[in-house]
Every structure is written in structure tokens, then in C-alpha cells.
Design a protein around this motif. Structure first.
Motif, short mmCIF file in Angstrom:
data_model
loop_
_atom_site.label_atom_id
_atom_site.label_comp_id
_atom_site.label_asym_id
_atom_site.label_seq_id
_atom_site.Cartn_x
_atom_site.Cartn_y
_atom_site.Cartn_z
N LEU A 71 71.87 2.23 32.79
CA LEU A 71 70.83 3.05 33.39
C LEU A 71 69.58 3.03 32.52
O LEU A 71 69.61 2.62 31.36
CB LEU A 71 71.32 4.49 33.53
N ARG A 72 68.48 3.50 33.08
CA ARG A 72 67.28 3.67 32.26
C ARG A 72 67.58 4.69 31.16
O ARG A 72 68.46 5.55 31.32
CB ARG A 72 66.12 4.17 33.13
N PRO A 73 66.85 4.64 30.04
CA PRO A 73 67.12 5.55 28.93
C PRO A 73 67.14 7.02 29.33
O PRO A 73 67.90 7.81 28.78
CB PRO A 73 65.98 5.26 27.95
N ARG A 74 66.33 7.39 30.33
CA ARG A 74 66.26 8.80 30.75
C ARG A 74 67.62 9.35 31.16
O ARG A 74 67.89 10.54 31.01
CB ARG A 74 65.28 8.93 31.92
N TYR A 75 68.47 8.49 31.69
CA TYR A 75 69.75 8.93 32.24
C TYR A 75 70.92 8.70 31.30
O TYR A 75 72.07 8.65 31.73
CB TYR A 75 69.99 8.24 33.59
N THR A 76 70.64 8.53 30.03
CA THR A 76 71.69 8.35 29.05
C THR A 76 71.73 9.55 28.11
O THR A 76 70.70 10.20 27.86
CB THR A 76 71.47 7.06 28.23
N PRO A 77 72.90 9.88 27.58
CA PRO A 77 73.01 11.04 26.69
C PRO A 77 72.11 10.90 25.46
O PRO A 77 71.95 9.81 24.91
CB PRO A 77 74.50 11.03 26.30
N GLY A 78 71.51 12.02 25.07
CA GLY A 78 70.68 12.02 23.87
C GLY A 78 69.25 11.57 24.08
O GLY A 78 68.48 11.47 23.11
#
Length: 308
Positions: A41-48
Motif C-alpha cells: 500500500l501507499r505509505p499512508r496506509y501502513t503502520p507508523g
């Protein structure tokens, strides 16, 4: 740099509040699962994830990773660099679907034993070959990173494939059953004659013929000029009596006969929206024929053969 007014207008869908936050939260829950499945996923949708504009004077709504949809996300397949689209679905809304929470929108070709909701929203083209830049899934006129407008070719120079998608209302039947029966399954098109005031089981394949014919009639013939050559075939496809509609093989054969009867000039003619202004039509027609003369000089066919 994009004009601020355009950037803000394009960013508006991302401002839907509660649902977007819920999708974002769920996406982060599934980020590792999707990664293990081969999708990032794009970084926005990853934890942290931390907003890149945090602590700066940047307008977060003008950055590519803020532009989102309440139910659609995109991802990258690292194995080959392919961009894919993910759709969030509710199991309660699609009880017949075997997928829950996320559905990968693979572009699926029509398999004849499957029938269902054939309508314009479920008929798509694979535009990946048209673009010289990766495009944004929500705003396809823009590059994927929102750094500018995406550049693309025409379907005359770069033929595309069309696909039926969204099999949430679909069924698979044993090919040995010549005429399966199914109670009405209401899709996006509410005009199916055999569904009106009746819940009697009927053959779903003539219904598919109606769906496709009605889609073409509504989206092309009734809303645009110069499709008069399709009227007779579409009238048969949308007959009130399902038994009088042609089957799909007959539709294909008749359409091929119609296509062969059209002159090169007709095939190269511009499709004109009935709501288009006189000035707009004149301007676009000049541009259209200038382009078509170039295609003719390059010996490009008016209707290019479909890609394999």
C-alpha cells in the motif's frame, strides 16, 4: 506546479471524514497481510506512518498521498512493478461473494457460464497501455504522484481491452444446463422487463443481453449522435419478451456485419455528445479531423485490431 484551485478541487473526495478514517484504520490492519500477499500500500496506509507535512507549512491536501477515496485504494506489486487497485467491500452487502474486506480489482474477462450485473459501471478498460506515465487511480488525468498531468495516447494508436468486473451478483452455471432458471437478481439497471412486478425464476442469459443492449442504448445511442446504425440490433436486444432477444453469438455476428458495412469515413467520424454546445462541437471537430488525417497518413486503421 498545479494551480491551487485545481488541486483543492481534486482533493475534495479525500475529505470525507468518518468512512475515510475507518478505511485508513482497516487498511493499516491489513497492510502486513497484503504485503505478505505481494502488494504494498501507499505509505499512508501502513503502520507508523507520519504525515510528511507535519511540522511544515505545506498544505497536506495538495500532496499525492492525501488523495484517497472512501472505498478504493491503490497498491504496488513489487514482483513486477504493476499498480493495482483495491476495493473495500462489506460482506453483508455482497453475501454471495467469497471475498471479505478487500477485493483486488483484477481486470477479469467474461466467462460465459457467469452472468450478472452487466452495466456501464461494471464495464471497464485496461488503460495501462494508454498512459506514458503512471496515473492516479482516483484522478486519472493526473500522474500517480500528483506531480502534474498524466500523458496518454489515443485508443487508435494504442488499442485497449475491455472487461466486465464486479461479480458480486454473478452466478456460475453448469454448461450442460441449456436454460438455467434464477429468481430476479437486481443489479444497477432497474429496467429489466422480466423483473418488473414478478419474482418468477427466469433464464438469466437473455437478461444479460438486455443489460448489455440497454447499456449501449443509454450510454451511446440516446446520449450521442451518429450511432443510428446500432438501433435495430439494440431494439432486438432489449425486447420486452426475453425469448425474442438474440443470444450472444447472434449479437456478435450481427455486430460484425454492421461494422463491415460502415465506410472508413463513418468509422473515423467523431462521437458527438448531444449536450455539447455548437462552439464546442466545432472546435473539437476541427481537432478531431486534424488527428484523423494524421492517422490516415500513417495508414492506421479507423478501428484497430484488439490487443491479444
Amino acid at each position: 506546479m498545479l494551480p491551487r484551485a485545481l488541486s483543492v478541487w481534486l482533493a475534495r473526495p479525500s475529505r470525507s471524514s468518518a468512512l475515510v478514517k475507518d478505511v485508513q484504520h482497516r487498511s493499516r490492519q491489513y497492510a502486513d497481510f497484503l504485503k505478505d500477499s505481494g502488494y504494498l500500500l501507499r505509505p499512508r496506509y501502513t503502520p507508523g506512518w507520519v504525515p510528511s507535512w507535519k511540522g511544515t507549512k505545506k498544505d497536506g491536501f495538495l500532496l499525492s498521498h492525501t488523495l484517497q477515496h472512501s472505498a478504493i485504494l491503490d497498491a504496488t506489486r513489487p514482483s513486477d512493478g504493476t499498480f493495482v487497485t483495491l476495493k473495500v467491500i462489506k460482506q453483508t452487502d455482497h453475501p454471495h461473494s467469497k471475498l471479505a474486506n478487500f477485493s483486488l480489482l483484477n481486470l477479469c474477462g467474461l466467462i460465459l457460464p457467469i452472468t450478472g450485473d452487466c452495466m456501464h459501471l461494471n464495464t471497464m478498460m485496461d488503460a495501462s497501455k494508454l498512459y506514458t506515465d503512471a496515473f492516479h487511480p482516483i484522478h486519472p488525468i493526473m500522474k500517480r504522484d500528483f506531480s502534474g498531468f498524466a500523458h496518454f495516447k489515443t485508443r487508435t494508436t494504442q488499442p485497449v481491452k475491455y472487461y466486465f468486473i464486479d461479480f458480486g451478483l454473478s452466478r456460475r452455471y453448469d454448461p450442460s444446463i441449456a436454460q438455467p432458471l434464477e429468481v430476479p437478481i437486481w443489479g444497477g439497471d432497474k429496467e429489466v422487463p422480466e423483473f418488473q412486478n414478478s419474482n418468477r425464476p427466469c433464464d438469466p442469459f437473455p437478461t444479460d443481453i438486455f443489460y448489455i443492449g440497454n447499456m449501449i442504448k443509454k450510454d451511446f445511442v440516446e446520449s450521442h449522435h451518429r450511432f443510428e446504425f446500432m438501433k435495430d440490433l439494440l431494439a432486438d436486444m432489449t425486447q420486452e419478451d426475453p425469448s425474442k432477444r438474440p443470444n450472444i453469438d447472434e449479437v456478435v455476428a450481427r455486430f460484425e456485419t454492421i461494422r463491415k458495412s460502415l465506410t472508413p469515413l463513418k468509422l473515423r467520424s467523431r462521437v458527438v455528445d448531444k449536450q455539447e454546445s455548437t462552439v464546442g462541437e466545432a472546435f473539437r471537430t476541427v481537432l478531431h479531423w486534424a488527428r484523423q488525417l494524421g492517422y490516415a497518413a500513417r495508414r492506421l486503421p479507423a478501428i484497430p485490431p484488439p490487443p491479444p
